[in-house]
Every structure is written in structure tokens, then in C-alpha cells.
Design a protein around this motif. Structure first.
Motif, PDB file in Angstrom:
ATOM      1  N   ASN A 174      19.984 -10.353  -6.430  1.00  0.00           N
ATOM      2  CA  ASN A 174      19.405 -11.656  -6.100  1.00  0.00           C
ATOM      3  C   ASN A 174      19.124 -11.819  -4.609  1.00  0.00           C
ATOM      4  OD1 ASN A 174      19.489 -12.431  -8.795  1.00  0.00           O
ATOM      5  ND2 ASN A 174      21.570 -13.205  -8.600  1.00  0.00           N
ATOM      6  N   LYS A 175      19.828 -11.091  -3.758  1.00  0.00           N
ATOM      7  CA  LYS A 175      19.642 -11.193  -2.305  1.00  0.00           C
ATOM      8  C   LYS A 175      18.519 -10.307  -1.779  1.00  0.00           C
ATOM      9  CE  LYS A 175      22.526 -14.029  -0.378  1.00  0.00           C
ATOM     10  NZ  LYS A 175      22.155 -15.096   0.490  1.00  0.00           N
ATOM     11  N   CYS A 176      18.103  -9.306  -2.535  1.00  0.00           N
ATOM     12  CA  CYS A 176      17.090  -8.353  -2.064  1.00  0.00           C
ATOM     13  C   CYS A 176      15.741  -9.059  -1.896  1.00  0.00           C
ATOM     14  CB  CYS A 176      16.962  -7.179  -3.041  1.00  0.00           C
ATOM     15  SG  CYS A 176      15.773  -5.935  -2.489  1.00  0.00           S
ATOM     16  N   LYS A 177      15.316  -9.219  -0.642  1.00  0.00           N
ATOM     17  CA  LYS A 177      14.062  -9.918  -0.346  1.00  0.00           C
ATOM     18  C   LYS A 177      12.847  -9.168  -0.873  1.00  0.00           C
ATOM     19  CE  LYS A 177      15.540 -12.513   3.660  1.00  0.00           C
ATOM     20  NZ  LYS A 177      15.282 -12.874   5.047  1.00  0.00           N
ATOM     21  N   LYS A 178      12.949  -7.861  -0.998  1.00  0.00           N
ATOM     22  CA  LYS A 178      11.847  -7.042  -1.498  1.00  0.00           C
ATOM     23  C   LYS A 178      11.883  -6.913  -3.019  1.00  0.00           C
ATOM     24  CE  LYS A 178       9.852  -4.996   2.123  1.00  0.00           C
ATOM     25  NZ  LYS A 178       8.411  -4.938   2.265  1.00  0.00           N
ATOM     26  N   GLU A 179      12.938  -7.447  -3.651  1.00  0.00           N
ATOM     27  CA  GLU A 179      13.133  -7.368  -5.104  1.00  0.00           C
ATOM     28  C   GLU A 179      13.111  -5.927  -5.604  1.00  0.00           C
ATOM     29  OE1 GLU A 179      10.320 -10.068  -6.934  1.00  0.00           O
ATOM     30  OE2 GLU A 179      11.284 -11.809  -6.030  1.00  0.00           O
ATOM     31  N   LEU A 180      13.746  -5.043  -4.844  1.00  0.00           N
ATOM     32  CA  LEU A 180      13.773  -3.621  -5.193  1.00  0.00           C
ATOM     33  C   LEU A 180      14.979  -3.250  -6.043  1.00  0.00           C
ATOM     34  CD1 LEU A 180      12.693  -2.136  -1.752  1.00  0.00           C
ATOM     35  CD2 LEU A 180      11.314  -2.345  -3.825  1.00  0.00           C
ATOM     36  N   LEU A 181      16.096  -3.940  -5.839  1.00  0.00           N
ATOM     37  CA  LEU A 181      17.291  -3.645  -6.625  1.00  0.00           C
ATOM     38  C   LEU A 181      17.161  -4.256  -8.012  1.00  0.00           C
ATOM     39  CD1 LEU A 181      20.204  -4.237  -4.095  1.00  0.00           C
ATOM     40  CD2 LEU A 181      19.614  -2.076  -5.191  1.00  0.00           C
ATOM     41  N   VAL A 209      13.631  -1.761   3.334  1.00  0.00           N
ATOM     42  CA  VAL A 209      13.566  -1.899   4.792  1.00  0.00           C
ATOM     43  C   VAL A 209      14.941  -1.762   5.447  1.00  0.00           C
ATOM     44  CG1 VAL A 209      11.452  -3.258   4.753  1.00  0.00           C
ATOM     45  CG2 VAL A 209      13.664  -4.425   4.676  1.00  0.00           C
ATOM     46  N   GLY A 210      15.981  -1.622   4.642  1.00  0.00           N
ATOM     47  CA  GLY A 210      17.321  -1.406   5.179  1.00  0.00           C
ATOM     48  C   GLY A 210      17.925  -2.620   5.856  1.00  0.00           C
ATOM     49  N   CYS A 211      17.590  -3.820   5.372  1.00  0.00           N
ATOM     50  CA  CYS A 211      18.069  -5.048   6.021  1.00  0.00           C
ATOM     51  C   CYS A 211      19.577  -5.265   5.856  1.00  0.00           C
ATOM     52  CB  CYS A 211      17.298  -6.253   5.511  1.00  0.00           C
ATOM     53  SG  CYS A 211      17.631  -6.676   3.783  1.00  0.00           S
ATOM     54  N   GLY A 212      20.156  -4.751   4.775  1.00  0.00           N
ATOM     55  CA  GLY A 212      21.595  -4.860   4.563  1.00  0.00           C
ATOM     56  C   GLY A 212      22.057  -6.127   3.865  1.00  0.00           C
ATOM     57  N   LEU A 213      21.129  -7.004   3.457  1.00  0.00           N
ATOM     58  CA  LEU A 213      21.535  -8.237   2.768  1.00  0.00           C
ATOM     59  C   LEU A 213      22.310  -7.937   1.483  1.00  0.00           C
ATOM     60  CD1 LEU A 213      18.435 -10.556   3.189  1.00  0.00           C
ATOM     61  CD2 LEU A 213      20.704 -10.852   4.191  1.00  0.00           C
ATOM     62  N   CYS A 214      21.902  -6.894   0.777  1.00  0.00           N
ATOM     63  CA  CYS A 214      22.582  -6.542  -0.474  1.00  0.00           C
ATOM     64  C   CYS A 214      24.046  -6.197  -0.209  1.00  0.00           C
ATOM     65  CB  CYS A 214      21.866  -5.384  -1.166  1.00  0.00           C
ATOM     66  SG  CYS A 214      21.649  -3.910  -0.136  1.00  0.00           S
ATOM     67  N   VAL A 272      24.694  -1.462 -13.028  1.00  0.00           N
ATOM     68  CA  VAL A 272      24.906  -1.562 -11.586  1.00  0.00           C
ATOM     69  C   VAL A 272      23.541  -1.646 -10.906  1.00  0.00           C
ATOM     70  CG1 VAL A 272      27.091  -0.288 -11.654  1.00  0.00           C
ATOM     71  CG2 VAL A 272      24.959   0.947 -11.215  1.00  0.00           C
ATOM     72  N   PRO A 273      23.491  -2.094  -9.646  1.00  0.00           N
ATOM     73  CA  PRO A 273      22.212  -2.155  -8.943  1.00  0.00           C
ATOM     74  C   PRO A 273      21.689  -0.753  -8.623  1.00  0.00           C
ATOM     75  CG  PRO A 273      24.004  -2.695  -7.463  1.00  0.00           C
ATOM     76  CD  PRO A 273      24.594  -2.574  -8.831  1.00  0.00           C
ATOM     77  N   TRP A 274      20.382  -0.582  -8.787  1.00  0.00           N
ATOM     78  CA  TRP A 274      19.756   0.711  -8.502  1.00  0.00           C
ATOM     79  C   TRP A 274      18.301   0.455  -8.144  1.00  0.00           C
ATOM     80  CZ3 TRP A 274      23.151   4.420  -7.988  1.00  0.00           C
ATOM     81  CH2 TRP A 274      22.743   5.754  -7.889  1.00  0.00           C
ATOM     82  N   MET A 275      17.697   1.326  -7.364  1.00  0.00           N
ATOM     83  CA  MET A 275      16.302   1.173  -6.955  1.00  0.00           C
ATOM     84  C   MET A 275      15.441   2.285  -7.536  1.00  0.00           C
ATOM     85  SD  MET A 275      16.051   0.066  -2.976  1.00  0.00           S
ATOM     86  CE  MET A 275      17.553   0.690  -2.247  1.00  0.00           C
ATOM     87  N   SER A 276      14.293   1.920  -8.089  1.00  0.00           N
ATOM     88  CA  SER A 276      13.352   2.934  -8.553  1.00  0.00           C
ATOM     89  C   SER A 276      12.331   3.270  -7.460  1.00  0.00           C
ATOM     90  CB  SER A 276      12.629   2.474  -9.816  1.00  0.00           C
ATOM     91  OG  SER A 276      11.911   1.299  -9.567  1.00  0.00           O
ATOM     92  N   GLU A 277      12.210   2.394  -6.463  1.00  0.00           N
ATOM     93  CA  GLU A 277      11.289   2.627  -5.352  1.00  0.00           C
ATOM     94  C   GLU A 277      12.017   2.463  -4.008  1.00  0.00           C
ATOM     95  OE1 GLU A 277       6.984   1.270  -6.429  1.00  0.00           O
ATOM     96  OE2 GLU A 277       8.392  -0.359  -6.947  1.00  0.00           O
ATOM     97  N   PRO A 278      13.000   3.310  -3.742  1.00  0.00           N
ATOM     98  CA  PRO A 278      13.806   3.144  -2.526  1.00  0.00           C
ATOM     99  C   PRO A 278      13.018   3.336  -1.241  1.00  0.00           C
ATOM    100  CG  PRO A 278      14.267   5.246  -3.557  1.00  0.00           C
ATOM    101  CD  PRO A 278      13.406   4.485  -4.514  1.00  0.00           C
ATOM    102  N   GLU A 279      11.890   4.037  -1.318  1.00  0.00           N
ATOM    103  CA  GLU A 279      11.089   4.252  -0.110  1.00  0.00           C
ATOM    104  C   GLU A 279      10.494   2.944   0.420  1.00  0.00           C
ATOM    105  OE1 GLU A 279       8.509   4.763  -3.692  1.00  0.00           O
ATOM    106  OE2 GLU A 279      10.441   5.566  -3.133  1.00  0.00           O
ATOM    107  N   LEU A 280      10.539   1.883  -0.378  1.00  0.00           N
ATOM    108  CA  LEU A 280      10.036   0.574   0.058  1.00  0.00           C
ATOM    109  C   LEU A 280      11.121  -0.288   0.713  1.00  0.00           C
ATOM    110  CD1 LEU A 280       7.779  -0.318  -3.010  1.00  0.00           C
ATOM    111  CD2 LEU A 280       7.102   0.747  -0.836  1.00  0.00           C
TER     112      LEU A 280
END
Length: 96
Positions: free
Chosen positions: A31-38, A60-65, A50-58
Motif C-alpha cells: 500500500n505504501k509503494c508509490k509506483k505500485e510495483l509491489l 526508484v529505491g525510495c524505501g517507503l516499503c 508476501v510482497p514481490w515485484m515483477s518489474e523491479p527495474e522500475l
């Protein structure tokens, strides 16, 4: 993303690293991921997500998660290329 692609695109300084055994599956990080990647993704144990990303290259490494997770199920790592490769090529696994 090929190795050449990842080197040509500027990578973030850090990436999320999910430790499935520490995750309680609340989804707060999703819910915190601003890019909605997780996205909550099923592990090797049926019904455990568990949380996982299918497009991790997108990412930005903000760390909110990671800052949202009180269980330590998701932390930031500076091993960015390793994290991208893990998200793209592995399924989240919990050792039984």
C-alpha cells in the motif's frame, strides 16, 4: 532486462529485499509503494503471500516499503542488481 540494459539505465542506490519468513503478509508495504510495483505474491506454501515485484527495474529505491514494515520482512539493500535479478528470476520461498 539484460545486463547491458541494467547498466545503461541509472539504477537506484538501494532496492527492497524481501525476507519471506519474516513477513506477516499484512500488505502495508504494498500500500505504501508509490509506483505500485509491489504485489502480494504466493510463496511456495499455498495460501502464504508476501510482497514481490515483477518489474523491479522500475523501482526508484525510495524505501517507503521498508520503513513501513515493522516485522523486518522487507529491508533495503545496496546490492541492487542482485535484488533485481532475484525478483525477476525467483519465486518467493519459505523454507519449511
Amino acid at each position: 532486462m539484460t545486463e547491458t540494459d541494467s547498466k545503461s539505465k541509472k539504477l537506484p542506490k538501494q532496492m527492497p529485499w524481501v525476507t519471506p519468513v519474516n513477513c506477516e503478509g499484512c500488505g502495508d508495504c504494498v500500500n505504501k509503494c508509490k509506483k505500485e510495483l509491489l504485489k502480494m505474491t504466493e510463496t511456495n506454501i499455498a495460501g502464504i503471500f508476501v510482497p514481490w515485484m515483477s518489474e523491479p527495474e522500475l523501482c526508484v529505491g525510495c524505501g517507503l516499503c521498508a520503513s513501513t514494515c515493522v516485522m523486518g520482512g522487507i529491508m533495503m539493500t545496496e546490492y541492487v542488481e542482485m535484488a533485481i535479478n532475484r525478483f525477476k528470476n525467483q519465486k518467493p520461498t519459505i523454507n519449511k
